[in-house]
Write a protein that holds these residues in place. Structure first.
Motif, PDB file in Angstrom:
ATOM      1  N   MET A  83       0.832  -1.202   0.000  1.00 20.22           N
ATOM      2  CA  MET A  83       0.000   0.000   0.000  1.00 20.22           C
ATOM      3  C   MET A  83       0.869   1.256   0.000  1.00 20.22           C
ATOM      4  O   MET A  83       1.731   1.424   0.846  1.00 20.22           O
ATOM      5  CB  MET A  83      -0.933   0.016   1.207  1.00 20.22           C
ATOM      6  N   ARG A  84       0.589   2.144  -0.918  1.00 22.33           N
ATOM      7  CA  ARG A  84       1.334   3.413  -0.964  1.00 22.33           C
ATOM      8  C   ARG A  84       0.767   4.375   0.076  1.00 22.33           C
ATOM      9  O   ARG A  84      -0.428   4.321   0.373  1.00 22.33           O
ATOM     10  CB  ARG A  84       1.183   4.047  -2.353  1.00 22.33           C
ATOM     11  N   PRO A  85       1.606   5.272   0.569  1.00 27.55           N
ATOM     12  CA  PRO A  85       1.135   6.234   1.568  1.00 27.55           C
ATOM     13  C   PRO A  85      -0.101   7.006   1.121  1.00 27.55           C
ATOM     14  O   PRO A  85      -1.066   7.147   1.876  1.00 27.55           O
ATOM     15  CB  PRO A  85       2.331   7.166   1.750  1.00 27.55           C
ATOM     16  N   ALA A  88      -3.239   5.013   1.490  1.00 29.98           N
ATOM     17  CA  ALA A  88      -3.715   4.913   2.874  1.00 29.98           C
ATOM     18  C   ALA A  88      -4.461   6.178   3.291  1.00 29.98           C
ATOM     19  O   ALA A  88      -5.544   6.119   3.892  1.00 29.98           O
ATOM     20  CB  ALA A  88      -2.534   4.662   3.815  1.00 29.98           C
ATOM     21  N   LEU A  91      -7.909   6.311   1.502  1.00 27.39           N
ATOM     22  CA  LEU A  91      -8.870   5.349   2.042  1.00 27.39           C
ATOM     23  C   LEU A  91      -9.473   5.867   3.348  1.00 27.39           C
ATOM     24  O   LEU A  91     -10.688   5.808   3.558  1.00 27.39           O
ATOM     25  CB  LEU A  91      -8.198   3.994   2.280  1.00 27.39           C
ATOM     26  N   TYR A  97     -11.740   2.242   6.560  1.00 30.00           N
ATOM     27  CA  TYR A  97     -10.637   1.847   7.435  1.00 30.00           C
ATOM     28  C   TYR A  97     -10.246   0.380   7.256  1.00 30.00           C
ATOM     29  O   TYR A  97      -9.335  -0.099   7.885  1.00 30.00           O
ATOM     30  CB  TYR A  97     -10.991   2.135   8.897  1.00 30.00           C
ATOM     31  N   LEU A  98     -10.971  -0.342   6.420  1.00 34.37           N
ATOM     32  CA  LEU A  98     -10.682  -1.755   6.120  1.00 34.37           C
ATOM     33  C   LEU A  98     -10.432  -2.593   7.371  1.00 34.37           C
ATOM     34  O   LEU A  98      -9.355  -3.204   7.509  1.00 34.37           O
ATOM     35  CB  LEU A  98      -9.484  -1.852   5.173  1.00 34.37           C
ATOM     36  N   PRO A  99     -11.410  -2.616   8.281  1.00 38.61           N
ATOM     37  CA  PRO A  99     -11.193  -3.327   9.549  1.00 38.61           C
ATOM     38  C   PRO A  99     -10.957  -4.821   9.388  1.00 38.61           C
ATOM     39  O   PRO A  99     -10.391  -5.449  10.279  1.00 38.61           O
ATOM     40  CB  PRO A  99     -12.478  -3.050  10.333  1.00 38.61           C
ATOM     41  N   THR A 101      -9.038  -6.247   7.233  1.00 36.15           N
ATOM     42  CA  THR A 101      -7.728  -6.587   6.674  1.00 36.15           C
ATOM     43  C   THR A 101      -6.597  -6.282   7.650  1.00 36.15           C
ATOM     44  O   THR A 101      -6.728  -5.449   8.528  1.00 36.15           O
ATOM     45  CB  THR A 101      -7.436  -5.784   5.391  1.00 36.15           C
ATOM     46  N   THR A 103      -2.389  -5.303   7.469  1.00 42.03           N
ATOM     47  CA  THR A 103      -1.459  -4.807   6.470  1.00 42.03           C
ATOM     48  C   THR A 103      -0.087  -5.385   6.762  1.00 42.03           C
ATOM     49  O   THR A 103       0.281  -5.593   7.908  1.00 42.03           O
ATOM     50  CB  THR A 103      -1.388  -3.275   6.500  1.00 42.03           C
ATOM     51  N   ALA A 104       0.640  -5.692   5.726  1.00 42.90           N
ATOM     52  CA  ALA A 104       2.004  -6.164   5.884  1.00 42.90           C
ATOM     53  C   ALA A 104       2.858  -5.417   4.886  1.00 42.90           C
ATOM     54  O   ALA A 104       2.377  -4.954   3.852  1.00 42.90           O
ATOM     55  CB  ALA A 104       2.084  -7.664   5.656  1.00 42.90           C
ATOM     56  N   LEU A 105       4.128  -5.262   5.233  1.00 43.44           N
ATOM     57  CA  LEU A 105       5.015  -4.492   4.373  1.00 43.44           C
ATOM     58  C   LEU A 105       5.227  -5.182   3.037  1.00 43.44           C
ATOM     59  O   LEU A 105       5.323  -4.540   2.002  1.00 43.44           O
ATOM     60  CB  LEU A 105       6.365  -4.318   5.054  1.00 43.44           C
ATOM     61  N   GLN A 113       3.783 -13.874   9.020  1.00 48.32           N
ATOM     62  CA  GLN A 113       2.710 -13.719  10.008  1.00 48.32           C
ATOM     63  C   GLN A 113       1.697 -14.854   9.895  1.00 48.32           C
ATOM     64  O   GLN A 113       1.145 -15.313  10.892  1.00 48.32           O
ATOM     65  CB  GLN A 113       2.026 -12.370   9.849  1.00 48.32           C
TER      66      GLN A 113
END
Lengths: 117, 117
Positions: A83-85, A88, A91, A97-99, A101, A103-105, A113
């Motif tokens: 995800m690009r800054p 985010a 959104l 807020y996509l509760p 999901t 997020t991972a780098l 994970q």
């Protein structure tokens, strides 16, 4: 399904790459294919790669939320990677807020994970 | 960005101090700067210091919620430190329970929780 989305099995997760020109009908196909594959291949997680997305709107936000919702109902966790800054920020400004999901780098982080889960 | 907000890297977290006269445009700048720094500096957490806030309203509550939402989407946990009792009461009365944030007594507590995470 054309070139917009691809689904690959990586370890115990399905890697879904979302392209930036995804359309309504393609998403319906994707939901269908993804839900069947989660169920048949008994995966633990879905990794949505959105690094191709430079901007998002409510349509794409809803797509991500719906894919995550379907995955959760089928007992797979959804990780969003790449995800690009600016994505985010948009959104959250859209109230998405996509509760469902996490997020991972990167794919590597998401898989590690999922291994621990 | 003027004197209202500052962002400092402390261990693996970004410390953001929110001043009490924060404005709409400053917040948009802050969202932008913070999201880029989370992404580039690969931090684990964001610590929002709100000890300068003596009162809050829905605007400030929304600011906190949005910063926390952006951070989570970029895989960083948000800790709020320095919350005054009256601020907590007001936020809850406004129905803003800030589900995306964790609260810590101080920066030290937040950093030690982030180290353990």
């Amino acid at each position: 399904m054309s070139g917009i989305t691809s689904i690959h099995l990586v370890e115990n997760a399905l890697l879904v790459s979302i392209h930036d020109d995804v359309t309504d009908t393609e998403i319906i196909d994707l939901q269908d294919t993804l839900s069947h594959r989660i169920s048949e291949e008994n995966v633990r997680g879905v990794v949505l790669d959105i690094s191709a997305l430079e901007i998002v709107d409510t349509f794409v936000g809803r797509v991500i939320a719906q894919l995550a919702g379907i995955s959760r109902l089928l007992d797979a966790e959804t990780y969003v990677v790449g995800m690009r800054p600016a994505v985010a920020v948009t959104l959250v400004e859209l109230g998405m807020y996509l509760p469902e999901t996490k997020t991972a780098l990167s794919l590597t982080h998401a898989l590690s994970q999922l291994r621990r889960a």
